[in-house]
Design an enzyme around this catalytic site. Structure first.
Site, mmCIF file in Angstrom:
data_model
loop_
_atom_site.group_PDB
_atom_site.id
_atom_site.type_symbol
_atom_site.label_atom_id
_atom_site.label_comp_id
_atom_site.label_asym_id
_atom_site.label_seq_id
_atom_site.Cartn_x
_atom_site.Cartn_y
_atom_site.Cartn_z
ATOM 1 N N SER A 1 0.832 -1.214 0.000
ATOM 2 C CA SER A 1 0.000 0.000 0.000
ATOM 3 C C SER A 1 0.867 1.265 0.000
ATOM 4 C CB SER A 1 -0.982 0.006 1.170
ATOM 5 O OG SER A 1 -0.300 0.146 2.388
ATOM 6 N N LEU B 1 19.056 -5.626 5.374
ATOM 7 C CA LEU B 1 20.083 -5.515 4.322
ATOM 8 C C LEU B 1 21.468 -5.500 4.965
ATOM 9 C CD1 LEU B 1 18.117 -2.849 2.325
ATOM 10 C CD2 LEU B 1 18.722 -5.119 1.447
ATOM 11 N N HIS C 1 8.574 3.258 9.087
ATOM 12 C CA HIS C 1 8.326 2.380 10.226
ATOM 13 C C HIS C 1 7.036 2.830 10.925
ATOM 14 C CE1 HIS C 1 9.301 -0.409 13.395
ATOM 15 N NE2 HIS C 1 8.990 0.543 14.271
ATOM 16 N N GLU D 1 0.849 7.018 7.073
ATOM 17 C CA GLU D 1 2.022 6.542 6.318
ATOM 18 C C GLU D 1 1.920 6.965 4.855
ATOM 19 O OE1 GLU D 1 3.366 2.452 6.738
ATOM 20 O OE2 GLU D 1 2.337 2.264 8.644
HETATM 21 C C1 GRF Z 1 3.786 -0.630 6.830
HETATM 22 O O1 GRF Z 1 3.058 -0.539 8.020
HETATM 23 C C2 GRF Z 1 5.189 -0.107 7.007
HETATM 24 O O2 GRF Z 1 5.273 0.942 7.923
HETATM 25 C C3 GRF Z 1 5.902 -1.313 7.539
HETATM 26 O O3 GRF Z 1 5.349 -2.402 6.843
HETATM 27 C C4 GRF Z 1 4.015 -2.083 6.425
HETATM 28 C C5 GRF Z 1 3.984 -2.271 4.947
HETATM 29 O O4 GRF Z 1 2.683 -2.119 4.427
HETATM 30 N N1 GRF Z 1 7.339 -1.175 7.375
HETATM 31 P P1 GRF Z 1 2.466 -2.006 2.863
HETATM 32 O O5 GRF Z 1 3.088 -3.251 2.239
HETATM 33 O O6 GRF Z 1 3.132 -0.762 2.380
HETATM 34 O O7 GRF Z 1 0.988 -1.981 2.675
#
Ligand code: GRF
Length: 193
Positions: free
Chosen positions: A19, A92, A108, A173
């Site tokens: 997402s 990594l 994060h 996010e």
């Molecule tokens: C998100 O919550 C991101 O912060 C974490 O992993 C999740 C990934 O979600 N590192 P998506 O694959 O971007 O939907």
């Protein structure tokens, strides 16, 4: 005639849903974007995010197994300026991280430095914290510890559980990551001038 600014080339590393990948791709399509998403890399051939790459006509590759991932992927990154980790569930190696220093970023789902590592939303609920959030940061050799680029707080209400908090954080996010990417691109472009 006006100068067409060269856009910075971005690779996005994913392992799952994608997402954040989607929001980074969509924002890169806006006229004022300083970046172009050139490549999607997955360490999971079944990642749902790969269908998002396909739908948006972004070239993608996936690597299995994870052995030697860094060496294998490097040759695909020759024209890449910035790497965004977006739900990439693999640590990594430090050589790779150092090579991409200040051009490798991650999102994060907590208001760092609180709740580093896995299941950050669950950690926040269990700690009965009054807020959590999300943070975009440069990747350093210590997990979730690199310099923070942008972060956003999200209130935790009494009725919240891990699922509801994750949803609220995810909404933020999707706003914060594209903004942070533009900030990083701007910094790099200024340095190049
Ligand atoms: C998100 O919550 C991101 O912060 C974490 O992993 C999740 C990934 O979600 N590192 P998506 O694959 O971007 O939907």
């Amino acid at each position: 005639m006006h100068n067409k600014l060269k856009k910075l080339q971005v690779a996005i590393f994913i392992s799952g849903r994608g997402s954040n990948l989607e929001s980074l791709i969509q924002s890169s399509f806006t006229k004022q974007s300083l970046v172009e998403v050139q490549l999607v890399v997955s360490n999971n051939s079944k990642a749902k995010g790969l269908t998002i790459a396909k739908k948006n006509k972004i070239p993608f590759i996936h690597f299995i197994p994870r052995k030697n991932f860094e060496n294998k992927v490097m040759k695909y990154l020759k024209n890449i300026d910035i790497i965004c980790l977006a739900g990439f569930m693999q640590v990594l190696d430090s050589k790779f991280v150092r090579h991409w220093q200040s051009r490798l970023i991650n999102i994060h789902p907590s208001y760092l430095p609180a709740f580093k590592g896995l299941n950050a939303q669950d950690q926040a609920i269990k700690a009965k914290a009054s807020y959590s959030g999300c943070s975009v940061h440069y990747v350093s050799t210590k997990i979730d510890s690199g310099k923070i680029i942008l972060q956003k707080k999200v209130k935790i209400l009494k009725k919240d559980n891990t699922e509801s908090l994750s949803k609220k954080i995810l909404i933020e996010e999707h706003k914060v990551y594209p903004k942070a990417l533009q900030m990083v691109a701007k910094t790099l472009l200024t340095r190049q001038q």
